[in-house]
Design an enzyme around this catalytic site. Structure first.
Site, mmCIF file in Angstrom:
data_model
loop_
_atom_site.group_PDB
_atom_site.id
_atom_site.type_symbol
_atom_site.label_atom_id
_atom_site.label_comp_id
_atom_site.label_asym_id
_atom_site.label_seq_id
_atom_site.Cartn_x
_atom_site.Cartn_y
_atom_site.Cartn_z
ATOM 1 N N GLU A 249 -6.655 8.832 9.397
ATOM 2 C CA GLU A 249 -5.487 8.793 9.924
ATOM 3 C C GLU A 249 -5.300 9.581 11.402
ATOM 4 O O GLU A 249 -4.707 9.274 12.223
ATOM 5 C CB GLU A 249 -4.346 9.506 9.108
ATOM 6 C CG GLU A 249 -4.075 8.346 7.833
ATOM 7 C CD GLU A 249 -2.903 8.319 7.102
ATOM 8 O OE1 GLU A 249 -2.018 8.958 7.619
ATOM 9 O OE2 GLU A 249 -2.776 7.765 6.011
ATOM 10 N N ASP B 267 0.927 -1.168 -0.021
ATOM 11 C CA ASP B 267 -0.041 0.101 -0.063
ATOM 12 C C ASP B 267 0.766 1.288 -0.125
ATOM 13 O O ASP B 267 1.857 1.432 0.349
ATOM 14 C CB ASP B 267 -0.872 0.081 1.181
ATOM 15 C CG ASP B 267 -1.680 1.311 1.316
ATOM 16 O OD1 ASP B 267 -2.422 1.514 0.299
ATOM 17 O OD2 ASP B 267 -1.789 2.048 2.109
ATOM 18 N N SER B 268 0.294 2.386 -0.222
ATOM 19 C CA SER B 268 1.090 3.637 -0.277
ATOM 20 C C SER B 268 1.457 3.954 1.034
ATOM 21 O O SER B 268 2.301 4.840 1.419
ATOM 22 C CB SER B 268 0.168 4.759 -0.598
ATOM 23 O OG SER B 268 -1.028 4.899 -0.224
ATOM 24 N N HIS C 48 -8.967 3.947 3.199
ATOM 25 C CA HIS C 48 -9.181 4.523 4.478
ATOM 26 C C HIS C 48 -10.647 4.414 4.642
ATOM 27 O O HIS C 48 -10.908 4.827 5.947
ATOM 28 C CB HIS C 48 -8.661 6.028 4.435
ATOM 29 C CG HIS C 48 -7.267 5.889 4.761
ATOM 30 N ND1 HIS C 48 -6.451 5.460 3.616
ATOM 31 C CD2 HIS C 48 -6.353 6.492 5.407
ATOM 32 C CE1 HIS C 48 -5.074 5.860 3.732
ATOM 33 N NE2 HIS C 48 -4.881 6.370 4.952
ATOM 34 N N CYS D 162 -3.804 -0.706 -2.423
ATOM 35 C CA CYS D 162 -4.154 0.549 -2.438
ATOM 36 C C CYS D 162 -4.938 0.765 -3.844
ATOM 37 O O CYS D 162 -4.600 0.060 -4.630
ATOM 38 C CB CYS D 162 -2.683 1.329 -2.797
ATOM 39 S SG CYS D 162 -2.751 2.978 -3.056
ATOM 40 N N CYS E 121 -11.436 3.357 -1.533
ATOM 41 C CA CYS E 121 -10.138 3.714 -0.816
ATOM 42 C C CYS E 121 -9.908 3.092 0.453
ATOM 43 O O CYS E 121 -10.668 2.726 1.241
ATOM 44 C CB CYS E 121 -10.100 5.279 -0.599
ATOM 45 S SG CYS E 121 -8.847 5.949 0.230
#
Ligand code: DGL
Length: 293
Positions: free
Chosen positions: A179, A14-15, A213, A77, A211
């Protein structure tokens, strides 16, 4: 195909920290699998970068994982799956699973109204990857695109494929909110109401969380969209594909003490702090690596 064996770990790329939502599902559904996770924390976010840059970064990260000896790769990702999946599949001869196709497939299976919403980073939405994946499964219909709103206010796209309509909307602020641990507070509610205002006006019954998140904001998104809208978590759908691939290639493992190893490209402290919230587990074995130059 490169020689791989059951005892080798699954690689997750993932990024940054977001792919831990996918890793959480893998750990829940496939508890006996060893996992190596690589997060490109020095170069996150990918969601605002060009296709070319995301592809270059992704190939470097996957190269690292493949050198570690993985039997299967999950590109957790969405932005990397959108821009770099083809290049990754071309370069590395192990099974590779991205998050977009599984989410797209589930969205088609779920919608009754034939109205699907897709939310993701700017990159993912701009790439139209979910639209392409849905259209590929839907028989490659002619595409008609309509734009709603303006760049500054409530901009979203309506894409018609025959009798199916897809509405796409970028929601970039959801990433820092998740985050920061603000996924449930009034700032999140306000942000989500702004982003989802247009989609809420449309008769969609299925919304893809495109996404890494966004699963953390499920509560807020669901409250705004209402109970009639089913949220599709690409992470859950991806794990089903991983299970199928492990069976297909006879690669299932059942380790009693499964390995969890994390590699990041920036100092590990922030990843560990935010990551333990995403993963709902302690992150114990983590190393910083040098990638690119
Ligand atoms: N992991 C990214 C995604 O799913 C979100 C964070 C980023 O922009 O890098 O698209």
């Amino acid at each position: 195909m490169r020689t791989v064996s059951k005892k080798m770990p699954i690689g997750i790329f993932d990024s940054g920290v977001g792919g831990l939502t996918v890793m959480k599902e893998v750990m829940r559904e496939l508890p006996g699998e060893d996992i190596i996770y690589a997060g490109d924390t020095a170069r996150v976010p990918y969601g605002i970068r060009s296709a070319e840059t995301v592809t270059r970064y992704s190939l470097e990260m996957v190269d690292f994982l493949v050198q570690k000896g993985i039997k299967l790769l999950i590109v957790a990702c969405n932005t990397a799956s959108a821009f770099a999946l083809t290049a990754i599949k071309e370069r590395f001869d192990i099974p590779v699973i991205g998050v977009i196709e599984p989410g797209a497939k589930k969205a088609i299976e779920t919608t009754r109204a034939k109205k699907i919403g897709i939310i993701g980073t700017e990159g993912t939405v701009k790439s139209s990857s979910y639209v392409h994946a849905i259209n590929a499964l839907y028989g490659n219909k002619p595409v008609i695109i309509k734009e709603h709103g303006t760049i500054r206010f409530d901009r979203y796209f309506e894409v018609s494929l025959d009798d199916l309509t897809i509405f796409t909307k970028a929601c970039p602020l959801f990433v820092p909110l998740a985050e920061e641990g603000w996924a449930g507070n009034d700032v999140a509610v306000l942000t989500a109401s702004h982003y989802l205002e247009g989609l809420k006006r449309e008769p969609i019954d299925t919304l893809v969380l495109g996404c890494t998140h966004y699963p953390l904001l499920k509560g807020v998104i669901s409250k705004i969209m209402g109970d009639d809208v089913t949220l599709i978590d690409s992470a859950c759908e991806t794990v089903n594909e991983v299970k199928k691939a492990l069976i297909q290639y006879n690669l299932e493992n059942n380790s009693s003490k499964p390995l969890r190893m994390f590699y990041v490209t920036d100092a590990p402290e922030r990843f560990t702090k935010v990551g333990e919230r995403f993963l709902e587990e302690k992150i114990l074995t983590i190393s910083k690596i040098e990638i690119g130059g």
